[in-house]
Design a protein around this motif. Structure first.
Motif, PDB file in Angstrom:
ATOM      1  N   MET A 143       0.821  -1.201   0.000  1.00  0.00           N
ATOM      2  CA  MET A 143       0.000   0.000   0.000  1.00  0.00           C
ATOM      3  C   MET A 143       0.859   1.256   0.000  1.00  0.00           C
ATOM      4  SD  MET A 143      -3.135   1.077   2.548  1.00  0.00           S
ATOM      5  CE  MET A 143      -3.726  -0.613   2.613  1.00  0.00           C
ATOM      6  N   CYS A 144       1.923   1.261   0.812  1.00  0.00           N
ATOM      7  CA  CYS A 144       2.814   2.414   0.866  1.00  0.00           C
ATOM      8  C   CYS A 144       3.512   2.619  -0.470  1.00  0.00           C
ATOM      9  CB  CYS A 144       3.841   2.236   1.980  1.00  0.00           C
ATOM     10  SG  CYS A 144       3.171   2.315   3.643  1.00  0.00           S
ATOM     11  N   PHE A 149       4.234   5.456  -5.634  1.00  0.00           N
ATOM     12  CA  PHE A 149       4.356   5.297  -7.079  1.00  0.00           C
ATOM     13  C   PHE A 149       3.285   6.112  -7.805  1.00  0.00           C
ATOM     14  CE2 PHE A 149       3.429   3.256 -11.114  1.00  0.00           C
ATOM     15  CZ  PHE A 149       4.684   3.028 -11.638  1.00  0.00           C
ATOM     16  N   ALA A 150       2.042   6.023  -7.324  1.00  0.00           N
ATOM     17  CA  ALA A 150       0.951   6.749  -7.968  1.00  0.00           C
ATOM     18  C   ALA A 150       1.165   8.255  -7.902  1.00  0.00           C
ATOM     19  CB  ALA A 150      -0.380   6.374  -7.319  1.00  0.00           C
ATOM     20  N   GLY A 151       1.811   8.728  -6.835  1.00  0.00           N
ATOM     21  CA  GLY A 151       2.046  10.157  -6.691  1.00  0.00           C
ATOM     22  C   GLY A 151       3.192  10.683  -7.531  1.00  0.00           C
ATOM     23  N   LEU A 152       4.177   9.842  -7.807  1.00  0.00           N
ATOM     24  CA  LEU A 152       5.405  10.321  -8.442  1.00  0.00           C
ATOM     25  C   LEU A 152       5.587   9.893  -9.892  1.00  0.00           C
ATOM     26  CD1 LEU A 152       7.960   9.808  -5.529  1.00  0.00           C
ATOM     27  CD2 LEU A 152       6.785  11.913  -6.194  1.00  0.00           C
ATOM     28  N   TYR A 153       5.100   8.719 -10.255  1.00  0.00           N
ATOM     29  CA  TYR A 153       5.340   8.195 -11.595  1.00  0.00           C
ATOM     30  C   TYR A 153       4.717   9.120 -12.635  1.00  0.00           C
ATOM     31  CZ  TYR A 153       5.452   4.895 -15.506  1.00  0.00           C
ATOM     32  OH  TYR A 153       5.674   4.295 -16.719  1.00  0.00           O
ATOM     33  N   LEU A 320       3.899  -2.936  -8.688  1.00  0.00           N
ATOM     34  CA  LEU A 320       4.394  -3.725  -7.564  1.00  0.00           C
ATOM     35  C   LEU A 320       5.683  -4.453  -7.926  1.00  0.00           C
ATOM     36  CD1 LEU A 320       1.220  -5.231  -5.891  1.00  0.00           C
ATOM     37  CD2 LEU A 320       2.942  -3.810  -4.818  1.00  0.00           C
ATOM     38  N   GLY A 321       5.871  -4.738  -9.195  1.00  0.00           N
ATOM     39  CA  GLY A 321       7.107  -5.369  -9.622  1.00  0.00           C
ATOM     40  C   GLY A 321       8.311  -4.511  -9.329  1.00  0.00           C
ATOM     41  N   LYS A 322       8.142  -3.183  -9.309  1.00  0.00           N
ATOM     42  CA  LYS A 322       9.258  -2.278  -9.022  1.00  0.00           C
ATOM     43  C   LYS A 322       9.731  -2.413  -7.577  1.00  0.00           C
ATOM     44  CE  LYS A 322       8.152   1.218 -12.483  1.00  0.00           C
ATOM     45  NZ  LYS A 322       9.411   1.387 -13.188  1.00  0.00           N
ATOM     46  N   VAL A 323       8.856  -2.940  -6.703  1.00  0.00           N
ATOM     47  CA  VAL A 323       9.283  -3.174  -5.322  1.00  0.00           C
ATOM     48  C   VAL A 323      10.545  -4.029  -5.299  1.00  0.00           C
ATOM     49  CG1 VAL A 323       8.685  -4.293  -3.155  1.00  0.00           C
ATOM     50  CG2 VAL A 323       6.961  -2.980  -4.367  1.00  0.00           C
ATOM     51  N   ALA A 324      10.495  -5.121  -6.036  1.00  0.00           N
ATOM     52  CA  ALA A 324      11.632  -6.037  -6.040  1.00  0.00           C
ATOM     53  C   ALA A 324      12.887  -5.366  -6.568  1.00  0.00           C
ATOM     54  CB  ALA A 324      11.295  -7.262  -6.892  1.00  0.00           C
ATOM     55  N   VAL A 325      12.724  -4.549  -7.618  1.00  0.00           N
ATOM     56  CA  VAL A 325      13.883  -3.891  -8.214  1.00  0.00           C
ATOM     57  C   VAL A 325      14.530  -2.943  -7.220  1.00  0.00           C
ATOM     58  CG1 VAL A 325      14.633  -2.357 -10.064  1.00  0.00           C
ATOM     59  CG2 VAL A 325      12.889  -4.085 -10.518  1.00  0.00           C
TER      60      VAL A 325
END
Length: 335
Positions: A143-144, A149-153, A320-325
Motif C-alpha cells: 500500500m505504501c 508510485f501513484a504520486g510520483l510516476y 508492484l514489480g518495481k518493489v523487487a527492483v
C-alpha cells in the motif's frame, strides 16, 4: 480453481467485530475465502497494519458488515488460483495488497495452534517476492509503495527539484527512493522531526533533510532553489497546518501532490476551511490528490486504464514489480 494442498475451512484472524468499535482490535474466526476469477488465495506468512486500517476499525466508512479481518498488506505463499490467473502460480512466494473494501490476512498467532491466515488478492495487485526480501519486510510494502508510485510516476521529470516532507515515514521513505534513485530527480529535499526519521530519509537518497521542528524549512528551501521554489511536492503528512506551509514551497507552475483526501478533509468527521487551493492558484500550480481507497469505494474508477497503471508489467517493470527492483538494489548496496 487450482490448488495443490488441503486448505482449512476457517482461520483465526484479527480485526473489528462491531461497527465503529475502534481499538483495541479483536480475534475472530472467519471462513477462508475462495479465489474468484483473476484472484489468488495466499496463505499469509506476515501482514502489516496501515493507518487507514485503524480508521476503518474506528469509523467503518466503507460500510462493511463485521467481522472484518485487517492486515490488507500481506506476504505469503499462493495456495490456490482462480480462473484466468497467469504469471503467478500455486507455490509462489508473493507480496500483495488485498482489496481495501475487503478482508486482509492478519492472523491471531496466540492460541491459534500455529495455523496460518488466508486472504485473496487480485492478480494485478500481487507480485512474486524476491528471495532477498523477508516475508515480514515484503508485507510492509504494497500500500505504501503503490501510494508513492501513484504520486510520483510520470509526475517527476528528469532533473526536477522535489520536496517530500516526512521522508522517514512509511510512504515517505519509499517516495524518496523512487524520486532520487529511479525517476531521475535532480534534487530531493525532505524533512523530519526525530534523528531516526531524518537519518532514514537521508539513507533513502534525500540530498537535504531538515528538522521541521527546529529549522525554518521555507527559508532553507528558498535558499536551495534561489527563491524559485520546488517543481513538485509529494505530501503524505496528512496535517492541515503542514499542508498550508508546504504548499508555499511550490514554484510557479509547479505541482503539489497530496496523499489521501487532502485539505479541508484531514478528518472524515469534520471539514474545515483551508487556504491551500488559494495558495496554489496564486502560483498557477496544480493540486493532485492520490487516493488508492477511491478505487475500492468507487468501483467504476477501477477501470482497465487504472488496472493497467497498477498492474505489474513484464519483467517486473510494473508497479508492484518495481518493489523487487528497488529493494534488491538497496540490499545489494548495503552488503
Amino acid at each position: 480453481m487450482k490448488q495443490t494442498q488441503t486448505i482449512p475451512e476457517t482461520f483465526l484472524g484479527v480485526g473489528y467485530t462491531r461497527d465503529r468499535a475502534g481499538l483495541p482490535l479483536e480475534a475472530v474466526r472467519v471462513p477462508v475465502p475462495q479465489p474468484a476469477a483473476d484472484q489468488v488465495l495466499i496463505r499469509v506468512a506476515a501482514s502489516s497494519l496501515n493507518p487507514l486500517e485503524y480508521k476503518l476499525a474506528d469509523l467503518n466508512f466503507m460500510g462493511r458488515t463485521p467481522p472484518v479481518v485487517l492486515g490488507l498488506d500481506l506476504a505469503g505463499v499462493v495456495v490456490a488460483v482462480g480462473n484466468g490467473v497467469s504469471g503467478v502460480a500455486v507455490g509462489d512466494a508473493v507480496a500483495a495488497m488485498a482489496d481495501l473494501n475487503g478482508d486482509g490476512g492478519w492472523v491471531a498467532t496466540g492460541g491459534s495452534g500455529g495455523e496460518g491466515g488466508y486472504a485473496v488478492a487480485r492478480q494485478f495487485l500481487t507480485v512474486r517476492k524476491p528471495p532477498s526480501l523477508s516475508f515480514r519486510d515484503a508485507a510492509a510494502l504494497p500500500m505504501c509503495f503503490l501510494s508513492a508510485f501513484a504520486g510520483l510516476y510520470r509526475a517527476v521529470q528528469a532533473g526536477d527539484t522535489v520536496y517530500i516532507p516526512g521522508g522517514g515515514g512509511g510512504v515517505g521513505h519509499l517516495a524518496v527512493q523512487m524520486a532520487a534513485r529511479v525517476l531521475g530527480a535532480g534534487l530531493v529535499i525532505s524533512s523530519g522531526s526525530t534523528p531516526h526519521s531524518i537519518e532514514l530519509a537521508r539513507q533513502s537518497g534525500a540530498h537535504h533533510v531538515f528538522d521541521y521542528k527546529r529549522d525554518d524549512v521555507a527559508a532553507k528551501m528558498a535558499e536551495l532553489t534561489g527563491g524559485r521554489g520546488v517543481d513538485l511536492v509529494f505530501d503524505a503528512t496528512y496535517s492541515e497546518a503542514g499542508f498550508v506551509e508546504i504548499a508555499k514551497t511550490v514554484r510557479q507552475g509547479g505541482s503539489w501532490v497530496v496523499l489521501g483526501v487532502g485539505p479541508e478533509k484531514t478528518t472524515r468527521l469534520v471539514e474545515t476551511y483551508s487556504p491551500v487551493d488559494s495558495i496554489l492558484a496564486e502560483r498557477g500550480a496544480k493540486h493532485v490528490n492520490i487516493n488508492l481507497l477511491r478505487y475500492f469505494s468507487e468501483p467504476a474508477t477501477l477501470d482497465s486504464k487504472a488496472k493497467t497503471f497498477l498492474e505489474r508489467g513484464k519483467a517486473g517493470r510494473g508497479t508492484l514489480g518495481k518493489v523487487a527492483v528497488i529493494v534488491d538494489r538497496n540490499l545489494a548496496d548495503e552488503k
